[in-house]
Structures are given as structure tokens and as C-alpha cells.
Design a protein around this motif. Structure first.
Motif, short mmCIF file in Angstrom:
data_model
loop_
_atom_site.label_atom_id
_atom_site.label_comp_id
_atom_site.label_asym_id
_atom_site.label_seq_id
_atom_site.Cartn_x
_atom_site.Cartn_y
_atom_site.Cartn_z
N SER A 110 -0.38 -2.21 -3.37
CA SER A 110 -1.28 -2.59 -2.33
C SER A 110 -2.31 -1.34 -2.01
O SER A 110 -3.79 -1.70 -2.27
N ARG A 111 -1.84 -0.13 -2.25
CA ARG A 111 -2.89 0.81 -2.31
C ARG A 111 -3.74 0.85 -3.56
O ARG A 111 -4.89 1.13 -3.38
N GLN A 112 -3.27 0.45 -4.78
CA GLN A 112 -4.15 0.53 -5.99
C GLN A 112 -5.12 -0.51 -5.68
O GLN A 112 -6.49 -0.28 -6.12
N LYS A 113 -4.83 -1.78 -5.11
CA LYS A 113 -6.04 -2.58 -5.00
C LYS A 113 -6.84 -2.20 -3.90
O LYS A 113 -8.16 -2.60 -4.15
N LYS A 114 -6.57 -1.51 -2.82
CA LYS A 114 -7.41 -0.91 -2.00
C LYS A 114 -8.42 -0.14 -2.56
O LYS A 114 -9.55 -0.08 -2.21
N VAL A 115 -7.70 1.06 -3.12
CA VAL A 115 -8.73 1.80 -4.10
C VAL A 115 -9.75 1.16 -4.86
O VAL A 115 -10.99 1.61 -4.91
N ALA A 116 -9.27 0.22 -5.60
CA ALA A 116 -10.23 -0.50 -6.55
C ALA A 116 -11.37 -1.12 -5.74
O ALA A 116 -12.38 -1.07 -6.22
N ALA A 117 -10.98 -1.94 -4.70
CA ALA A 117 -11.46 -2.86 -3.93
C ALA A 117 -12.79 -1.83 -3.18
O ALA A 117 -14.11 -1.90 -3.23
#
Ligand SMILES: [Zn+2]
Ligand SMILES: [Zn+2]
Length: 146
Positions: A110-117
């Protein structure tokens, strides 16, 4: 119902040859899910099967193209294959012996998705390889004195 090995090959558009059946069998029945071409070659040798390294490479590549196996390219030119089961996971690789473990961590995901977003991206896919040294598991190829 579970498919038999020849059915797996057939649905991948491949004829059942002995090397193909044996190599597929190593992946479906073995304990270590991740194997390099050399691992496959050695395991075949150990079980008394006379399959050359060139054939192993060819079959693995055919399996990869047919979608039966996925290949991961790790640092140092090493690549390993595993059954394509369609479930996402990440990998940790021992730099000394090449031992591979897989993991799935919801926080990392979820951190990766957040960073990307935050950067204006919607994630399709990612692969995370952690390079490390075996500590808990026995590392048979650790250099002497290390
Ligand atoms: Zn894996
Ligand atoms: Zn190791």
C-alpha cells in the motif's frame, strides 16, 4: 480438478516430451519454488535423468513463452524461474548462495501505491527484489572466513 502434467503442457500448446514432463514435475512437486536453469539441471542429474543443460535452457524458455513459468532477473545476471500462479509477491535473494524467499507485505504494497499516487501514477505492476545475506537459513556457499 487438478490438471495432469500432460494436460498442462497441452493447454500451453506444447507436446509432452520426456524432458518437458520431468522439468515441469520439478516445479510442481519440488519444495523450492524458485530455480535457476543450473538448479534444474543439477536436480535432473541427481535423479539420474540425462537431460543436457542446453535442453534445460530451451525447455525453460519454451515454458516461459507459453506462460507456464515466470522468469525473474536478479542482480549479477542470475535468473530464476517459478510456476506462473498469477499471485503477486516480492523476493529476497541471498547474494552469497542465491537462496530465494518470497514474501507479501500489505504495508509495502500500500505504501508503494500511495507513493505512486502522490507522484501522479496509477500502479500496474511492480517487482521488488531485496538483496541480502542468509542469516537464519544455512548458507552453504558463504565464502570461507566470512
Ligand atoms: Zn516467487
Ligand atoms: Zn545464502
Amino acid at each position: 480438478m487438478e490438471k495432469s502434467q500432460p494436460e498442462h503442457l497441452k493447454s500451453a500448446g506444447l507436446k509432452s516430451t520426456l524432458p518437458r514432463l520431468k522439468i515441469l514435475d520439478l516445479f510442481t512437486s519440488g519444495q523450492d519454488r524458485h530455480k535457476s536453469a543450473e538448479d534444474v539441471y543439477k536436480q535432473l542429474l541427481a535423479s539420474g535423468d540425462d537431460v543436457g543443460l542446453a535442453t534445460v535452457y530451451r525447455v525453460l524458455t519454451q515454458f516461459e513463452h507459453a506462460g507456464l513459468l515466470v522468469r525473474h532477473y536478479f542482480e549479477g545476471g542470475k535468473s530464476v524461474f517459478e510456476l506462473n500462479e498469477g499471485k503477486h509477491h516480492d523476493h529476497i535473494v541471498c547474494l552469497q548462495c542465491g537462496h530465494v524467499e518470497e514474501f507479501y507485505d500489505t504495508t509495502i504494497e500500500s505504501r508503494q501505491k500511495k507513493v505512486a499516487a502522490e507522484l501522479g501514477f496509477a500502479v500496474h505492476d511492480h517487482s521488488l527484489h531485496i538483496y541480502a545475506d542468509c542469516t537464519k537459513t544455512k548458507c552453504p556457499h558463504k565464502p570461507k572466513g566470512a
